[in-house]
Scaffold this motif. Sequence first.
Motif, PDB file in Angstrom:
ATOM      1  N   UNK A   1       0.814  -1.220   0.000  1.00 24.47           N
ATOM      2  CA  UNK A   1       0.000   0.000   0.000  1.00 24.47           C
ATOM      3  C   UNK A   1       0.842   1.263   0.000  1.00 24.47           C
ATOM      4  N   UNK A   2       2.159   1.085  -0.046  1.00 28.07           N
ATOM      5  CA  UNK A   2       3.041   2.249  -0.151  1.00 28.07           C
ATOM      6  C   UNK A   2       3.686   2.714   1.133  1.00 28.07           C
ATOM      7  N   UNK A   3       3.578   1.940   2.208  1.00 24.47           N
ATOM      8  CA  UNK A   3       4.220   2.339   3.463  1.00 24.47           C
ATOM      9  C   UNK A   3       5.735   2.391   3.268  1.00 24.47           C
ATOM     10  N   UNK A   4       6.369   3.351   3.909  1.00 26.22           N
ATOM     11  CA  UNK A   4       7.816   3.535   3.781  1.00 26.22           C
ATOM     12  C   UNK A   4       8.544   2.475   4.598  1.00 26.22           C
ATOM     13  N   UNK A   5       9.168   1.532   3.904  1.00 25.25           N
ATOM     14  CA  UNK A   5       9.807   0.411   4.582  1.00 25.25           C
ATOM     15  C   UNK A   5      11.045   0.854   5.360  1.00 25.25           C
ATOM     16  N   UNK A   6      11.556   2.053   5.051  1.00 20.14           N
ATOM     17  CA  UNK A   6      12.728   2.577   5.751  1.00 20.14           C
ATOM     18  C   UNK A   6      12.378   3.716   6.706  1.00 20.14           C
ATOM     19  N   UNK A   7      11.121   3.791   7.109  1.00 18.10           N
ATOM     20  CA  UNK A   7      10.722   4.809   8.077  1.00 18.10           C
ATOM     21  C   UNK A   7      11.431   4.563   9.406  1.00 18.10           C
ATOM     22  N   UNK A   8      11.564   5.600  10.209  1.00 21.06           N
ATOM     23  CA  UNK A   8      12.332   5.499  11.451  1.00 21.06           C
ATOM     24  C   UNK A   8      11.511   5.962  12.652  1.00 21.06           C
ATOM     25  N   UNK A   9      11.771   5.306  13.785  1.00 21.90           N
ATOM     26  CA  UNK A   9      11.148   5.758  15.014  1.00 21.90           C
ATOM     27  C   UNK A   9      11.997   6.873  15.615  1.00 21.90           C
ATOM     28  N   UNK A  10      11.679   7.320  16.816  1.00 25.61           N
ATOM     29  CA  UNK A  10      12.356   8.489  17.375  1.00 25.61           C
ATOM     30  C   UNK A  10      13.826   8.223  17.691  1.00 25.61           C
TER      31      UNK A  10
ATOM     32  N   UNK B   1      13.449  -2.844  10.171  1.00 26.97           N
ATOM     33  CA  UNK B   1      14.433  -3.928  10.197  1.00 26.97           C
ATOM     34  C   UNK B   1      15.129  -4.004  11.549  1.00 26.97           C
ATOM     35  N   UNK B   2      15.497  -2.865  12.116  1.00 32.22           N
ATOM     36  CA  UNK B   2      16.115  -2.860  13.442  1.00 32.22           C
ATOM     37  C   UNK B   2      15.151  -3.422  14.485  1.00 32.22           C
ATOM     38  N   UNK B   3      13.902  -3.022  14.383  1.00 32.61           N
ATOM     39  CA  UNK B   3      12.894  -3.486  15.338  1.00 32.61           C
ATOM     40  C   UNK B   3      12.718  -4.997  15.235  1.00 32.61           C
TER      41      UNK B   3
ATOM     42  N   UNK C   1      10.704  -6.369   0.634  1.00 31.72           N
ATOM     43  CA  UNK C   1      10.005  -5.119   0.313  1.00 31.72           C
ATOM     44  C   UNK C   1      10.967  -3.964   0.070  1.00 31.72           C
ATOM     45  N   UNK C   2      12.283  -4.224   0.223  1.00 29.25           N
ATOM     46  CA  UNK C   2      13.267  -3.205  -0.116  1.00 29.25           C
ATOM     47  C   UNK C   2      13.880  -2.454   1.045  1.00 29.25           C
ATOM     48  N   UNK C   3      13.781  -2.989   2.267  1.00 27.82           N
ATOM     49  CA  UNK C   3      14.384  -2.286   3.397  1.00 27.82           C
ATOM     50  C   UNK C   3      15.899  -2.203   3.222  1.00 27.82           C
ATOM     51  N   UNK C   4      16.479  -1.127   3.706  1.00 27.48           N
ATOM     52  CA  UNK C   4      17.926  -0.949   3.646  1.00 27.48           C
ATOM     53  C   UNK C   4      18.565  -1.803   4.738  1.00 27.48           C
ATOM     54  N   UNK C   5      19.195  -2.912   4.353  1.00 25.64           N
ATOM     55  CA  UNK C   5      19.775  -3.817   5.326  1.00 25.64           C
ATOM     56  C   UNK C   5      21.053  -3.259   5.953  1.00 25.64           C
ATOM     57  N   UNK C   6      21.574  -2.175   5.410  1.00 19.21           N
ATOM     58  CA  UNK C   6      22.787  -1.583   5.967  1.00 19.21           C
ATOM     59  C   UNK C   6      22.507  -0.280   6.711  1.00 19.21           C
ATOM     60  N   UNK C   7      21.239  -0.030   7.002  1.00 22.73           N
ATOM     61  CA  UNK C   7      20.884   1.185   7.730  1.00 22.73           C
ATOM     62  C   UNK C   7      21.406   1.118   9.161  1.00 22.73           C
ATOM     63  N   UNK C   8      21.829   2.270   9.663  1.00 19.59           N
ATOM     64  CA  UNK C   8      22.269   2.397  11.049  1.00 19.59           C
ATOM     65  C   UNK C   8      21.248   3.223  11.822  1.00 19.59           C
TER      66      UNK C   8
END
Length: 224
Positions: A52-61, A67-69, A85-92
């Motif tokens: 539905x278009x949710x941002x798979x790389x959205x971030x919490x506070x 992916x971290x969660x 779904x395309x999450x950035x597996x190298x995100x910090x």
Amino acid sequence: MFRFVLMPVFLGFASMAHAQMAPSSSEVAAYQGLHQAAHHGDVEAIQRLTASGADVNSRDRRGRTPAHVAAFASQDEALQALAEAGVDMNALENQAYDVVTIAAVANDPELMALALELGNDPGLTTSPYDGTALIAAAHLGHVGIVRRLIDAGAPLDHINNLHWTALMEAVVLGDGGPDHQNVVRLLVDAGADKTITDGDHVTPLEHAKANNYTEIVEMLEQRK
């Protein structure tokens, strides 16, 4: 002599690999969308939301992506769905931890293997200490994780901002017991440089001698 110098450092940094902050209960309760689905391992919700278009790389506070969660909750299937779904597996996240380092600290080999398979780079510079997943695992004596990271090509001689390598941390922050002995053995056999000193120009061997880690001393002296 060395032990006297090292104790303040040890007391200040002995728990540094545990500086990771998993989502608190209040954060989890407030989660919505992909973060909520990731924490609970709800694959169907992840697929529905991303379709539905949710941002798979959205971030919490605290800068955690879904992916971290999922990693903190050890939700392997959710992580797989997020990767598809395309999450950035190298995100910090905000403390500079990635999924592989989260798995390393948690001593979660299945999550580690999956993260590597999904493209998480085992050599990323992570944590507030500019370390790596291998340094964190060596510090904690997580033998199986260290073995997996070495096999995946993690850098053996990365030096963090404390001027410690994985080998140095296994000696300085380890307890000299069987797990840390095995970590040292794996690192040295893989080719870790035993001559790299800390900021005080002390070698791992000298630290091992100062701490009376007899087995590690013998290992460092015998293995070329």
